[in-house]
Design a protein around this motif. Structure first.
Motif, PDB file in Angstrom:
ATOM      1  N   GLU A  88      74.046  -7.594  32.386  1.00 32.97           N
ATOM      2  CA  GLU A  88      73.192  -7.472  31.736  1.00 32.97           C
ATOM      3  C   GLU A  88      72.632  -6.069  31.005  1.00 32.97           C
ATOM      4  OE1 GLU A  88      71.774 -10.049  30.083  1.00 32.97           O
ATOM      5  OE2 GLU A  88      73.423 -11.177  31.129  1.00 32.97           O
ATOM      6  N   GLU A  89      72.503  -5.153  31.715  1.00 34.85           N
ATOM      7  CA  GLU A  89      72.344  -3.808  31.339  1.00 34.85           C
ATOM      8  C   GLU A  89      73.376  -3.189  30.409  1.00 34.85           C
ATOM      9  OE1 GLU A  89      70.189  -0.268  30.710  1.00 34.85           O
ATOM     10  OE2 GLU A  89      69.506  -2.169  31.439  1.00 34.85           O
ATOM     11  N   LYS A  90      74.614  -3.389  31.054  1.00 38.41           N
ATOM     12  CA  LYS A  90      75.775  -3.011  29.962  1.00 38.41           C
ATOM     13  C   LYS A  90      75.607  -3.804  28.694  1.00 38.41           C
ATOM     14  CE  LYS A  90      78.973  -2.551  33.670  1.00 38.41           C
ATOM     15  NZ  LYS A  90      80.404  -3.044  34.128  1.00 38.41           N
ATOM     16  N   LYS A  91      75.375  -5.151  28.639  1.00 41.03           N
ATOM     17  CA  LYS A  91      75.203  -5.960  27.371  1.00 41.03           C
ATOM     18  C   LYS A  91      74.135  -5.248  26.528  1.00 41.03           C
ATOM     19  CE  LYS A  91      76.845 -10.307  28.672  1.00 41.03           C
ATOM     20  NZ  LYS A  91      76.582 -11.646  29.018  1.00 41.03           N
ATOM     21  N   LYS A  92      72.897  -4.926  27.202  1.00 37.32           N
ATOM     22  CA  LYS A  92      71.998  -4.376  26.442  1.00 37.32           C
ATOM     23  C   LYS A  92      72.121  -3.071  25.693  1.00 37.32           C
ATOM     24  CE  LYS A  92      67.113  -2.849  27.670  1.00 37.32           C
ATOM     25  NZ  LYS A  92      66.147  -2.716  28.739  1.00 37.32           N
ATOM     26  N   ARG A  93      72.613  -2.303  26.482  1.00 36.10           N
ATOM     27  CA  ARG A  93      73.337  -0.845  25.790  1.00 36.10           C
ATOM     28  C   ARG A  93      74.259  -0.955  24.901  1.00 36.10           C
ATOM     29  NH1 ARG A  93      73.435   3.282  31.168  1.00 36.10           N
ATOM     30  NH2 ARG A  93      71.186   2.868  32.074  1.00 36.10           N
ATOM     31  N   LYS A  94      75.135  -2.007  25.368  1.00 35.64           N
ATOM     32  CA  LYS A  94      76.082  -2.265  23.906  1.00 35.64           C
ATOM     33  C   LYS A  94      75.351  -2.437  22.820  1.00 35.64           C
ATOM     34  CE  LYS A  94      79.625  -5.364  22.398  1.00 35.64           C
ATOM     35  NZ  LYS A  94      80.633  -6.729  23.190  1.00 35.64           N
ATOM     36  N   GLU A  95      74.419  -3.388  22.739  1.00 31.10           N
ATOM     37  CA  GLU A  95      73.761  -3.822  21.609  1.00 31.10           C
ATOM     38  C   GLU A  95      73.104  -2.820  21.009  1.00 31.10           C
ATOM     39  OE1 GLU A  95      70.019  -6.996  20.492  1.00 31.10           O
ATOM     40  OE2 GLU A  95      71.605  -7.535  22.140  1.00 31.10           O
ATOM     41  N   ALA A  96      72.298  -2.183  21.595  1.00 30.46           N
ATOM     42  CA  ALA A  96      71.697  -0.934  21.131  1.00 30.46           C
ATOM     43  C   ALA A  96      72.453   0.054  20.328  1.00 30.46           C
ATOM     44  CB  ALA A  96      70.885  -0.179  22.305  1.00 30.46           C
ATOM     45  N   PHE A  97      73.690   0.275  21.070  1.00 31.87           N
ATOM     46  CA  PHE A  97      74.622   1.129  20.436  1.00 31.87           C
ATOM     47  C   PHE A  97      75.136   0.486  19.129  1.00 31.87           C
ATOM     48  CE2 PHE A  97      78.554   3.516  19.919  1.00 31.87           C
ATOM     49  CZ  PHE A  97      78.372   4.760  20.198  1.00 31.87           C
ATOM     50  N   ILE A  98      75.547  -0.635  18.815  1.00 34.05           N
ATOM     51  CA  ILE A  98      76.117  -1.391  17.810  1.00 34.05           C
ATOM     52  C   ILE A  98      74.976  -1.281  16.799  1.00 34.05           C
ATOM     53  CG2 ILE A  98      76.971  -3.458  16.647  1.00 34.05           C
ATOM     54  CD1 ILE A  98      78.728  -3.612  19.386  1.00 34.05           C
ATOM     55  N   LYS A  99      73.720  -1.613  17.299  1.00 34.15           N
ATOM     56  CA  LYS A  99      72.390  -1.734  16.061  1.00 34.15           C
ATOM     57  C   LYS A  99      72.530  -0.216  15.471  1.00 34.15           C
ATOM     58  CE  LYS A  99      69.383  -5.058  18.121  1.00 34.15           C
ATOM     59  NZ  LYS A  99      67.959  -5.612  18.566  1.00 34.15           N
ATOM     60  N   ASP A 100      72.775   0.854  16.234  1.00 30.75           N
ATOM     61  CA  ASP A 100      72.574   2.327  15.703  1.00 30.75           C
ATOM     62  C   ASP A 100      73.704   2.478  14.752  1.00 30.75           C
ATOM     63  OD1 ASP A 100      71.552   4.745  15.733  1.00 30.75           O
ATOM     64  OD2 ASP A 100      73.284   5.653  16.579  1.00 30.75           O
ATOM     65  N   ILE A 101      74.945   1.802  15.040  1.00 28.09           N
ATOM     66  CA  ILE A 101      76.069   2.014  13.958  1.00 28.09           C
ATOM     67  C   ILE A 101      75.541   1.056  12.700  1.00 28.09           C
ATOM     68  CG2 ILE A 101      78.402   0.807  13.566  1.00 28.09           C
ATOM     69  CD1 ILE A 101      79.016   1.282  16.757  1.00 28.09           C
ATOM     70  N   VAL A 102      74.954  -0.030  13.156  1.00 25.50           N
ATOM     71  CA  VAL A 102      74.644  -0.914  11.580  1.00 25.50           C
ATOM     72  C   VAL A 102      73.616  -0.235  10.890  1.00 25.50           C
ATOM     73  CG1 VAL A 102      73.568  -3.077  11.134  1.00 25.50           C
ATOM     74  CG2 VAL A 102      75.298  -2.943  12.550  1.00 25.50           C
ATOM     75  N   LEU A 103      72.460   0.535  11.710  1.00 21.83           N
ATOM     76  CA  LEU A 103      71.527   1.079  10.904  1.00 21.83           C
ATOM     77  C   LEU A 103      72.033   2.608   9.989  1.00 21.83           C
ATOM     78  CD1 LEU A 103      68.599   1.020  13.570  1.00 21.83           C
ATOM     79  CD2 LEU A 103      68.743  -0.456  11.177  1.00 21.83           C
TER      80      LEU A 103
END
Length: 162
Positions: free
Chosen positions: A81-96
């Motif tokens: 779950e922590e890995k998924k959370k960090r991945k999502e944050a990383f991809i959100k940063d790419i999108v922004l």
């Protein structure tokens, strides 16, 4: 699809799909120029769309490489779950950060991801179809000066169908 039947041998699918994309895009320019002229709305619209797409593709390819590095550095011992959370944050940063691109037609490219973030397959698609475009363009411009038929003939001899 005609490109896939024209080149063969030991050419990998990524090479072949990149080449098909390059030939299709190059042929589209030549068709629009011939049919409508370089000053036409049809040609300039395609030109701007293509320029935006190429700039966006370069961004996604760079982001894909950063995502690889992120995965390599991600602590394997972390809970899933922590890995998924960090991945999502990383991809959100790419999108922004997409919105910093200076595109002509689409001013806010991140809008396409408001409901759903891109996944790994999205990034891999760009690698599959766009990662070799500059290689082909350089070879085409240097050796064939805009003669697409001569370039295709050269490539079909270099990579014959078995």
């Amino acid at each position: 699809e005609m490109v896939h039947g024209t080149f063969g041998g030991r050419v990998c699918f990524v090479f072949n799909d990149n080449l098909a994309s390059f030939i299709g895009d190059t042929a589209a320019y030549q068709f629009l120029q011939h049919k409508y002229g370089m000053e036409s709305k049809e040609y300039t619209t395609y030109l701007y769309q293509d320029q935006d797409y190429r700039q966006f593709s370069k961004y996604i390819l760079r982001a894909s490489a950063k995502l690889d590095t992120f995965y390599q550095r991600l602590n394997a011992a972390l809970p899933l779950e922590e890995k998924k959370k960090r991945k999502e944050a990383f991809i959100k940063d790419i999108v922004l950060n997409m919105d910093t691109l200076q595109l002509k037609l689409r001013k806010k490219p991140s809008a396409r991801f408001e409901k759903r973030l891109p996944n790994n397959a999205y990034f891999m698609n760009y690698r599959h179809y766009q990662s070799r475009q500059m290689d082909f363009k350089q070879e085409f411009d240097k050796g064939f000066q805009g003669d697409l038929k001569a370039y295709i003939k050269f490539l079909s001899k270099k990579y014959p169908v078995d």
